[in-house]
Design an enzyme around this catalytic site. Structure first.
Site, PDB file in Angstrom:
ATOM      1  N   TYR A  50       0.869  -1.178   0.000  1.00 26.33           N
ATOM      2  CA  TYR A  50       0.000   0.000   0.000  1.00 26.33           C
ATOM      3  C   TYR A  50       0.906   1.229   0.000  1.00 26.33           C
ATOM      4  O   TYR A  50       1.020   1.922  -0.978  1.00 26.33           O
ATOM      5  CB  TYR A  50      -0.970   0.015   1.177  1.00 26.33           C
ATOM      6  CG  TYR A  50      -1.876   1.232   1.120  1.00 26.33           C
ATOM      7  CD1 TYR A  50      -2.933   1.282   0.220  1.00 26.33           C
ATOM      8  CD2 TYR A  50      -1.645   2.348   1.919  1.00 26.33           C
ATOM      9  CE1 TYR A  50      -3.751   2.401   0.124  1.00 26.33           C
ATOM     10  CE2 TYR A  50      -2.452   3.474   1.833  1.00 26.33           C
ATOM     11  CZ  TYR A  50      -3.499   3.501   0.941  1.00 26.33           C
ATOM     12  OH  TYR A  50      -4.293   4.606   0.848  1.00 26.33           O
ATOM     13  N   SER A 132      -5.075   1.301  -5.250  1.00 31.61           N
ATOM     14  CA  SER A 132      -5.224   2.692  -4.841  1.00 31.61           C
ATOM     15  C   SER A 132      -3.831   3.320  -4.683  1.00 31.61           C
ATOM     16  O   SER A 132      -3.083   3.379  -5.649  1.00 31.61           O
ATOM     17  CB  SER A 132      -6.060   2.794  -3.558  1.00 31.61           C
ATOM     18  OG  SER A 132      -6.471   4.114  -3.322  1.00 31.61           O
ATOM     19  N   TYR A 133      -3.447   3.758  -3.473  1.00 24.95           N
ATOM     20  CA  TYR A 133      -2.065   4.231  -3.307  1.00 24.95           C
ATOM     21  C   TYR A 133      -1.095   3.099  -3.637  1.00 24.95           C
ATOM     22  O   TYR A 133      -0.010   3.326  -4.176  1.00 24.95           O
ATOM     23  CB  TYR A 133      -1.841   4.740  -1.884  1.00 24.95           C
ATOM     24  CG  TYR A 133      -0.689   5.713  -1.756  1.00 24.95           C
ATOM     25  CD1 TYR A 133      -0.921   7.082  -1.659  1.00 24.95           C
ATOM     26  CD2 TYR A 133       0.637   5.293  -1.725  1.00 24.95           C
ATOM     27  CE1 TYR A 133       0.130   7.992  -1.539  1.00 24.95           C
ATOM     28  CE2 TYR A 133       1.686   6.181  -1.614  1.00 24.95           C
ATOM     29  CZ  TYR A 133       1.429   7.535  -1.514  1.00 24.95           C
ATOM     30  OH  TYR A 133       2.461   8.436  -1.399  1.00 24.95           O
ATOM     31  N   ASP A 206     -15.424   4.711 -10.670  1.00 23.64           N
ATOM     32  CA  ASP A 206     -14.658   5.070  -9.468  1.00 23.64           C
ATOM     33  C   ASP A 206     -14.834   6.563  -9.167  1.00 23.64           C
ATOM     34  O   ASP A 206     -14.515   7.415  -9.994  1.00 23.64           O
ATOM     35  CB  ASP A 206     -13.180   4.760  -9.692  1.00 23.64           C
ATOM     36  CG  ASP A 206     -12.358   4.741  -8.417  1.00 23.64           C
ATOM     37  OD1 ASP A 206     -12.679   5.508  -7.495  1.00 23.64           O
ATOM     38  OD2 ASP A 206     -11.376   3.973  -8.362  1.00 23.64           O
ATOM     39  N   HIS A 238     -14.461   2.320  -6.483  1.00 22.55           N
ATOM     40  CA  HIS A 238     -13.054   2.167  -6.109  1.00 22.55           C
ATOM     41  C   HIS A 238     -12.717   0.785  -5.563  1.00 22.55           C
ATOM     42  O   HIS A 238     -11.627   0.270  -5.803  1.00 22.55           O
ATOM     43  CB  HIS A 238     -12.683   3.244  -5.094  1.00 22.55           C
ATOM     44  CG  HIS A 238     -11.208   3.388  -4.867  1.00 22.55           C
ATOM     45  ND1 HIS A 238     -10.318   3.638  -5.884  1.00 22.55           N
ATOM     46  CD2 HIS A 238     -10.458   3.315  -3.726  1.00 22.55           C
ATOM     47  CE1 HIS A 238      -9.092   3.711  -5.389  1.00 22.55           C
ATOM     48  NE2 HIS A 238      -9.151   3.511  -4.094  1.00 22.55           N
TER      49      HIS A 238
END
Length: 264
Positions: A50, A132-133, A206, A238
């Site tokens: 992450y 995501s990140y 998203d 998302h």
């Protein structure tokens, strides 16, 4: 009668350890080895990441079912909380201020360099996956450290911080007109250096990391005549929710890594 009971014999508990960042701070990692681990063999590694603010992945707690699945498929799964991650204090988070995508990738490379010195790791078969990140991290790892990562999966990735939620971004990056931080922290200046196998997936509805992040990158990679794979999920937001959709998603990711860095 517990639902985990049929799988418990193959359940793998992670090993924990420490590495040192370039500024002397301690980095924590966990490593989950394959169910049939043999120290005489060499295994592919999946770095599960992450890496962003507000999250901590290296914990002594219930882990990811996908990590277990990949370990059962013959992969070592490695996770390292780089600088910028949560619950380690201000000095641990501060290095990413106006510098996202810098110290985080440096620390992930530190993790990979540790892995490649282990006798049971195949240094030519290391991949990275995040959402995501973590998707942003996977892209930067493939672009900025292609000598270390042979395959990557980027899920719903941030590609340009100018396109992301200002309430979040400006806390860590300041204002877009203050120097070159936003440009330097986007993935676009580095995409030309992609060498390995890359898969990008995104939910087309998203409303967190907008689909535009990925389509903008698709366009640049296509303009550069660079090969990559994509999977877009119509109507999905998302988290890419839905039972059948999740089965499709994780089957696709597992198959991608089996084909690119798995047992040949």
């Amino acid at each position: 009668d517990h639902p985990l009971s049929p799988y418990l014999r193959n359940w793998r508990y992670p090993e924990f350890g420490e590495l040192e960042a370039s500024d002397g701070q301690t980095l924590y990692y966990k490593m989950t080895k394959p169910s049939d681990f043999d120290a005489e063999k060499k295994y592919p590694v999946l770095v599960y990441v992450y890496g962003g603010p507000g999250a901590q992945r290296v914990t002594k707690s219930w882990g990811s079912e996908f990590v277990q699945y990949m370990a059962q498929q013959g992969f070592i799964v490695f996770t390292l909380d780089n600088r910028g991650s949560a619950n380690r204090g201000k000095s641990f988070e501060a290095p990413i201020y106006k510098n996202m995508g810098g110290p985080e990738i440096e620390d992930q490379v530190t993790g990979v360099e540790y892995l490649t010195n282990l006798p049971f790791v195949d240094a030519e078969r290391i991949g990275i996956y995040g959402h995501s990140y973590g998707g942003y991290m996977s892209l930067l790892a493939m672009f900025k450290a292609p000598e270390h990562f042979k395959a990557g999966v980027a899920g719903a990735p941030v590609t340009d911080w100018r396109l992301y939620d200002t309430h979040y971004t400006e806390r860590f990056m300041g204002m877009p007109d203050e120097g070159n931080a936003y440009e330097n922290s986007s993935v676009f200046p580095y995409s030309k250096d992609l060498k390995g196998d890359l898969l990008i997936y995104h939910g087309m509805a998203d409303d967190n990391v907008l689909f535009t992040h990925s389509t903008k990158l698709y366009k640049q990679l296509q303009d550069n005549a660079q090969s990559f794979e994509m999977m877009n999920y119509p109507g999905k937001k998302h988290s890419i929710n839905g039972r059948n959709t999740k089965i499709h998603l994780y089957s696709m990711i597992a198959q991608f890594f089996q084909q690119t860095i798995g047992e040949q």
